[in-house]
Scaffold this motif. Sequence first.
Motif, PDB file in Angstrom:
ATOM      1  N   SER A 151      51.222  40.649  46.520  1.00  0.00           N
ATOM      2  CA  SER A 151      50.285  41.769  46.576  1.00  0.00           C
ATOM      3  C   SER A 151      50.360  42.478  45.243  1.00  0.00           C
ATOM      4  O   SER A 151      51.410  42.490  44.595  1.00  0.00           O
ATOM      5  CB  SER A 151      50.673  42.736  47.701  1.00  0.00           C
ATOM      6  OG  SER A 151      50.656  42.076  48.938  1.00  0.00           O
ATOM      7  N   VAL A 152      49.257  43.067  44.823  1.00  0.00           N
ATOM      8  CA  VAL A 152      49.280  43.806  43.562  1.00  0.00           C
ATOM      9  C   VAL A 152      48.727  45.205  43.771  1.00  0.00           C
ATOM     10  O   VAL A 152      47.901  45.442  44.651  1.00  0.00           O
ATOM     11  CB  VAL A 152      48.448  43.118  42.448  1.00  0.00           C
ATOM     12  CG1 VAL A 152      49.101  41.839  41.990  1.00  0.00           C
ATOM     13  CG2 VAL A 152      47.013  42.892  42.885  1.00  0.00           C
ATOM     14  N   LEU A 153      49.217  46.113  42.916  1.00  0.00           N
ATOM     15  CA  LEU A 153      48.614  47.443  42.807  1.00  0.00           C
ATOM     16  C   LEU A 153      47.902  47.499  41.470  1.00  0.00           C
ATOM     17  O   LEU A 153      48.533  47.294  40.414  1.00  0.00           O
ATOM     18  CB  LEU A 153      49.689  48.533  42.860  1.00  0.00           C
ATOM     19  CG  LEU A 153      49.149  49.953  42.642  1.00  0.00           C
ATOM     20  CD1 LEU A 153      48.255  50.386  43.803  1.00  0.00           C
ATOM     21  CD2 LEU A 153      50.299  50.937  42.452  1.00  0.00           C
ATOM     22  N   GLY A 187      38.370  48.512  40.449  1.00  0.00           N
ATOM     23  CA  GLY A 187      37.553  47.765  39.492  1.00  0.00           C
ATOM     24  C   GLY A 187      38.250  46.493  39.016  1.00  0.00           C
ATOM     25  O   GLY A 187      37.617  45.601  38.453  1.00  0.00           O
ATOM     26  N   ASP A 188      39.590  46.405  39.225  1.00  0.00           N
ATOM     27  CA  ASP A 188      40.344  45.234  38.774  1.00  0.00           C
ATOM     28  C   ASP A 188      40.601  44.232  39.901  1.00  0.00           C
ATOM     29  O   ASP A 188      41.375  43.286  39.731  1.00  0.00           O
ATOM     30  CB  ASP A 188      41.698  45.662  38.179  1.00  0.00           C
ATOM     31  CG  ASP A 188      41.549  46.237  36.773  1.00  0.00           C
ATOM     32  OD1 ASP A 188      40.613  45.832  36.064  1.00  0.00           O
ATOM     33  OD2 ASP A 188      42.387  47.086  36.390  1.00  0.00           O
ATOM     34  N   GLU A 189      39.952  44.442  41.041  1.00  0.00           N
ATOM     35  CA  GLU A 189      40.258  43.598  42.201  1.00  0.00           C
ATOM     36  C   GLU A 189      39.979  42.114  41.934  1.00  0.00           C
ATOM     37  O   GLU A 189      40.782  41.236  42.246  1.00  0.00           O
ATOM     38  CB  GLU A 189      39.441  44.050  43.431  1.00  0.00           C
ATOM     39  CG  GLU A 189      39.779  45.451  43.939  1.00  0.00           C
ATOM     40  CD  GLU A 189      38.943  46.551  43.300  1.00  0.00           C
ATOM     41  OE1 GLU A 189      38.423  46.345  42.181  1.00  0.00           O
ATOM     42  OE2 GLU A 189      38.806  47.617  43.916  1.00  0.00           O
ATOM     43  N   GLU A 190      38.797  41.852  41.341  1.00  0.00           N
ATOM     44  CA  GLU A 190      38.408  40.452  41.133  1.00  0.00           C
ATOM     45  C   GLU A 190      39.336  39.758  40.145  1.00  0.00           C
ATOM     46  O   GLU A 190      39.760  38.613  40.337  1.00  0.00           O
ATOM     47  CB  GLU A 190      36.967  40.420  40.609  1.00  0.00           C
ATOM     48  CG  GLU A 190      36.294  39.084  40.799  1.00  0.00           C
ATOM     49  CD  GLU A 190      34.842  39.131  40.324  1.00  0.00           C
ATOM     50  OE1 GLU A 190      34.448  38.166  39.668  1.00  0.00           O
ATOM     51  OE2 GLU A 190      34.151  40.138  40.590  1.00  0.00           O
ATOM     52  N   VAL A 195      45.089  42.687  47.287  1.00  0.00           N
ATOM     53  CA  VAL A 195      44.874  43.629  46.185  1.00  0.00           C
ATOM     54  C   VAL A 195      44.801  45.042  46.738  1.00  0.00           C
ATOM     55  O   VAL A 195      43.954  45.341  47.585  1.00  0.00           O
ATOM     56  CB  VAL A 195      43.585  43.301  45.416  1.00  0.00           C
ATOM     57  CG1 VAL A 195      43.423  44.272  44.248  1.00  0.00           C
ATOM     58  CG2 VAL A 195      43.608  41.859  44.909  1.00  0.00           C
ATOM     59  N   LEU A 196      45.720  45.888  46.252  1.00  0.00           N
ATOM     60  CA  LEU A 196      45.735  47.304  46.622  1.00  0.00           C
ATOM     61  C   LEU A 196      45.315  48.095  45.396  1.00  0.00           C
ATOM     62  O   LEU A 196      45.682  47.733  44.265  1.00  0.00           O
ATOM     63  CB  LEU A 196      47.141  47.720  47.064  1.00  0.00           C
ATOM     64  CG  LEU A 196      47.746  46.848  48.165  1.00  0.00           C
ATOM     65  CD1 LEU A 196      49.240  47.115  48.314  1.00  0.00           C
ATOM     66  CD2 LEU A 196      47.028  47.095  49.484  1.00  0.00           C
ATOM     67  N   THR A 197      44.581  49.172  45.601  1.00  0.00           N
ATOM     68  CA  THR A 197      44.115  49.940  44.447  1.00  0.00           C
ATOM     69  C   THR A 197      44.727  51.334  44.441  1.00  0.00           C
ATOM     70  O   THR A 197      45.107  51.874  45.486  1.00  0.00           O
ATOM     71  CB  THR A 197      42.572  50.031  44.436  1.00  0.00           C
ATOM     72  OG1 THR A 197      42.134  50.463  45.721  1.00  0.00           O
ATOM     73  CG2 THR A 197      41.945  48.698  44.093  1.00  0.00           C
ATOM     74  N   ARG A 218      44.126  54.627  46.684  1.00  0.00           N
ATOM     75  CA  ARG A 218      44.470  54.715  48.107  1.00  0.00           C
ATOM     76  C   ARG A 218      45.993  54.721  48.251  1.00  0.00           C
ATOM     77  O   ARG A 218      46.692  54.119  47.426  1.00  0.00           O
ATOM     78  CB  ARG A 218      43.921  53.500  48.866  1.00  0.00           C
ATOM     79  CG  ARG A 218      42.431  53.299  48.672  1.00  0.00           C
ATOM     80  CD  ARG A 218      41.961  52.069  49.425  1.00  0.00           C
ATOM     81  NE  ARG A 218      41.728  52.374  50.818  1.00  0.00           N
ATOM     82  CZ  ARG A 218      40.565  52.830  51.275  1.00  0.00           C
ATOM     83  NH1 ARG A 218      39.550  52.987  50.471  1.00  0.00           N
ATOM     84  NH2 ARG A 218      40.401  53.101  52.545  1.00  0.00           N
ATOM     85  N   PRO A 219      46.516  55.358  49.300  1.00  0.00           N
ATOM     86  CA  PRO A 219      47.974  55.372  49.486  1.00  0.00           C
ATOM     87  C   PRO A 219      48.496  53.954  49.757  1.00  0.00           C
ATOM     88  O   PRO A 219      47.812  53.144  50.392  1.00  0.00           O
ATOM     89  CB  PRO A 219      48.183  56.274  50.701  1.00  0.00           C
ATOM     90  CG  PRO A 219      46.845  56.699  51.185  1.00  0.00           C
ATOM     91  CD  PRO A 219      45.775  56.080  50.322  1.00  0.00           C
ATOM     92  N   LEU A 220      49.707  53.697  49.273  1.00  0.00           N
ATOM     93  CA  LEU A 220      50.324  52.391  49.527  1.00  0.00           C
ATOM     94  C   LEU A 220      50.854  52.350  50.958  1.00  0.00           C
ATOM     95  O   LEU A 220      51.294  53.376  51.480  1.00  0.00           O
ATOM     96  CB  LEU A 220      51.514  52.197  48.583  1.00  0.00           C
ATOM     97  CG  LEU A 220      51.229  51.746  47.154  1.00  0.00           C
ATOM     98  CD1 LEU A 220      52.517  51.784  46.339  1.00  0.00           C
ATOM     99  CD2 LEU A 220      50.636  50.344  47.138  1.00  0.00           C
TER     100      LEU A 220
END
Length: 305
Positions: free
Chosen positions: A174-176, A180-183, A193-195, A198-200
């Motif tokens: 999983s990544v934080l 805009g960097d999801e793709e 993909v976590l952005t 939003r809270p982890l």
Amino acid sequence: MRATVLPQYGEPEQLTVAELPAPSPAPGQILVRTAASAVNPVDLAVRSGSAAEYVKLPFPMVLGWDLSGVVEALGEGVTRFAVGDPVVAMSAQMATGIGTHAELVALDAAIAAPAPQGSDLAHAAALPLAGLTADQALEQLGDLAGSSLLITGGVGAVGGFAVQIAAARGARVSVLVRPGDEELARSLGADEVLTSDRPLPEGVFDAVLETAGQAGVITAVRDGGRAVSIVPAAAPEAERGIEVRMSFVEQDGNRLDRLARLVEAGTLTLRVADVLDFADAPLAHKRLAAGGVRGKLLLAPLSGN
Ligand SMILES: NC(=O)c1ccc[n+]([C@@H]2O[C@H](COP(=O)([O-])OP(=O)(O)OC[C@H]3O[C@@H](n4cnc5c(N)ncnc54)[C@H](OP(=O)(O)O)[C@@H]3O)[C@@H](O)[C@H]2O)c1
């Protein structure tokens, strides 16, 4: 030879191109004609003086840790390489004073490796520091197969390589990342993909590799899990039986060799944002400091001026 030099600590404009005497390779060293170097966050810290406590080098300094180029001459006793070989290397400039933003660089053969075949030699300068950092930090987390691993800054230079290495080793990654960097994150092999808007989730990951300077992400690790950070200014504090370690990149030609072969195999991707002339070092420092750069900013001896 031309080199980007730092005459004193200060703003990016301090970096200027100067003519310096060409180095000659000492015993055990190779002389490399530079194809490209890269700009890393550590170069910004050395240039500004914020790392001055750890830098005991005389001015003018040549900055730069990453190197790709062609072996031009061999020091006594070097058998690992031949003249004409394309190579990559990482030089711990801050400690050794051997910077790579120069047309010719003499460094120990043991910290260099054959450049990845099939890639642009200049672009290979994107690999050494970020690749070694990712690989050495992941090693601290032990066997990753079957583990759930959160990588923060997952599309950054280090984070991007870490995603690719960890995915290849069988971790569920999983990544934080920034919105805009999801793709991009998925294209590197992230399963989830976590952005950062939003809270982890709390307490769910077996391990975290922290590259984004977010000490608080330790809350996302399960009780008794593992955390490794490469950002000392935001080191996570141990809690709930979680083992916390810091990882600092070290020169290692053999490991770099293995990473270069992973580039050849397509497991690792050389991501380059731009190739600029040595004279554009101030611009590169400003762009990296501003954030949002995706892929490495490379410096190369493009113009002869
Ligand atoms: N310990 C060591 O040996 C070692 C070695 C290499 C690097 N480092 C350190 O490790 C860090 C990363 O280096 P790097 O070369 O990979 O830098 P980088 O290419 O700039 O990557 C950092 C990534 O983290 C992202 N990021 C920052 N804050 C975030 C947040 N709150 N949420 C989500 N993503 C966030 C950045 O996005 P934006 O660009 O949009 O901000 C960028 O994509 C730096 O602090 C560097 O000094 C340490």
